[in-house]
Design a protein around this motif. Sequence first.
Motif, PDB file in Angstrom:
ATOM      1  N   ILE A  77      24.807 -22.692  37.685  1.00 48.78           N
ATOM      2  CA  ILE A  77      23.534 -23.111  38.269  1.00 48.78           C
ATOM      3  C   ILE A  77      23.374 -24.625  38.217  1.00 48.78           C
ATOM      4  O   ILE A  77      23.863 -25.292  37.298  1.00 48.78           O
ATOM      5  CB  ILE A  77      22.324 -22.442  37.587  1.00 48.78           C
ATOM      6  CG1 ILE A  77      22.278 -22.764  36.083  1.00 48.78           C
ATOM      7  CG2 ILE A  77      22.331 -20.942  37.831  1.00 48.78           C
ATOM      8  CD1 ILE A  77      20.983 -22.338  35.400  1.00 48.78           C
ATOM      9  N   LEU A  79      20.339 -27.856  39.631  1.00 45.79           N
ATOM     10  CA  LEU A  79      18.982 -28.124  40.082  1.00 45.79           C
ATOM     11  C   LEU A  79      19.014 -29.035  41.296  1.00 45.79           C
ATOM     12  O   LEU A  79      19.708 -30.049  41.310  1.00 45.79           O
ATOM     13  CB  LEU A  79      18.188 -28.790  38.956  1.00 45.79           C
ATOM     14  CG  LEU A  79      16.661 -28.619  38.968  1.00 45.79           C
ATOM     15  CD1 LEU A  79      16.289 -27.155  38.804  1.00 45.79           C
ATOM     16  CD2 LEU A  79      16.030 -29.455  37.858  1.00 45.79           C
ATOM     17  N   ILE A  85      16.359 -23.989  41.270  1.00 48.20           N
ATOM     18  CA  ILE A  85      17.604 -23.599  40.611  1.00 48.20           C
ATOM     19  C   ILE A  85      18.460 -22.825  41.609  1.00 48.20           C
ATOM     20  O   ILE A  85      18.069 -21.743  42.060  1.00 48.20           O
ATOM     21  CB  ILE A  85      17.344 -22.732  39.374  1.00 48.20           C
ATOM     22  CG1 ILE A  85      16.437 -23.461  38.384  1.00 48.20           C
ATOM     23  CG2 ILE A  85      18.673 -22.366  38.701  1.00 48.20           C
ATOM     24  CD1 ILE A  85      16.050 -22.616  37.175  1.00 48.20           C
ATOM     25  N   THR A 138      19.513 -18.801  45.597  1.00 53.56           N
ATOM     26  CA  THR A 138      18.780 -19.306  44.439  1.00 53.56           C
ATOM     27  C   THR A 138      18.927 -18.303  43.297  1.00 53.56           C
ATOM     28  O   THR A 138      19.191 -17.113  43.519  1.00 53.56           O
ATOM     29  CB  THR A 138      17.285 -19.514  44.735  1.00 53.56           C
ATOM     30  OG1 THR A 138      16.668 -18.240  44.973  1.00 53.56           O
ATOM     31  CG2 THR A 138      17.090 -20.425  45.943  1.00 53.56           C
ATOM     32  N   MET A 167      16.533 -28.454  33.145  1.00 56.96           N
ATOM     33  CA  MET A 167      17.067 -27.120  33.379  1.00 56.96           C
ATOM     34  C   MET A 167      16.764 -26.105  32.279  1.00 56.96           C
ATOM     35  O   MET A 167      16.368 -24.961  32.586  1.00 56.96           O
ATOM     36  CB  MET A 167      18.579 -27.203  33.614  1.00 56.96           C
ATOM     37  CG  MET A 167      19.209 -25.867  33.952  1.00 56.96           C
ATOM     38  SD  MET A 167      18.585 -25.166  35.506  1.00 56.96           S
ATOM     39  CE  MET A 167      19.713 -25.943  36.663  1.00 56.96           C
ATOM     40  N   LEU A 171      14.842 -22.786  33.419  1.00 63.24           N
ATOM     41  CA  LEU A 171      15.605 -21.538  33.383  1.00 63.24           C
ATOM     42  C   LEU A 171      14.892 -20.503  32.534  1.00 63.24           C
ATOM     43  O   LEU A 171      14.756 -19.335  32.936  1.00 63.24           O
ATOM     44  CB  LEU A 171      17.006 -21.806  32.838  1.00 63.24           C
ATOM     45  CG  LEU A 171      17.894 -20.583  32.611  1.00 63.24           C
ATOM     46  CD1 LEU A 171      18.087 -19.803  33.894  1.00 63.24           C
ATOM     47  CD2 LEU A 171      19.240 -21.009  32.015  1.00 63.24           C
TER      48      LEU A 171
END
Length: 301
Positions: A77, A79, A85, A138, A167, A171
């Motif tokens: 992942i 950003l 994300i 995403t 992040m 997350l």
Amino acid sequence: MGKKTNIALAIAAASAAAWAGSKAISKPQQREEKQALQYDRPIIIAHRGGAHLAPEHTVLAFEKSAQLGVDGFEIDIRLTKDEEIIVFHDATVERTTDGYGLVADMTLAEINALNHGYHFEDLQGGNPYRDVKTDVVTLRELLESYPNMLVNIDIKDAPDTYEGSLMPSKLWRLIEELSAENRVIVTSLYGEQIDRFNLYAQNQVALGAGESDVRKAFTAFSSQFGHLYHPKVDVFQLPPKSGVVTLDSPKFIQFLNNLNIPVHYWTINDETTMNKLIHNGAKGIITDRPDIAVELLKTQE
């Protein structure tokens, strides 16, 4: 008896005494088992969705692997500029798309305007998606689309970047919002990112080992002081070998298993190596070829 011999014997005696003393005061501490890691057979995890069968990290890859019957996905992942994300590996878009530039400098809409299957090469060497528009996915879309699938999430943004600083918290908020705590693993090359994420998650989510965790575990295993190793992660995802160090021995796998830490190996794309690792005690195979892995497990049922 010479002076050097006396010194050597003294050092040996001191080492033995230290070892015995540490055994007396320190016992191996097993990790509490996480629900996401409770399974009674080796599992198959599609690397980037199954990157040899369809364009990596795209809906096409995830759908194909799900249809094959995998247990989960391994994903990366990052950003975007507008703080979305996305499921994406590289810091730039050149390798997989028909665009160029940094993911961190692009909005989700700008990244979605690219063809994420442009450079994909199939098993016959063709480029079947060069003229077939494929979008980025995403993390929200992935977790909502596959509510029963294990998702192994690798944080790629470095902790010293703006994106990396945001992040871990973003997350965690998404995982919490979707009640996905028991079906994800969160890991990163950067141990600091794992620690930052867990400040929010508070051990509610299975954590994968970073590089420093692997070094500590292998050092403990290969020394006389394995009983001093107290893991702070729940699963190890490893290559079979790192440099000259072999990481797939049955004894090392058992050392971790005794601490309630299953071991998954990446990126394993041939049947022979898959067979060997499963025989050695691996609890998971992370692969670009889930078709091979799924069929192999069927023969072992």
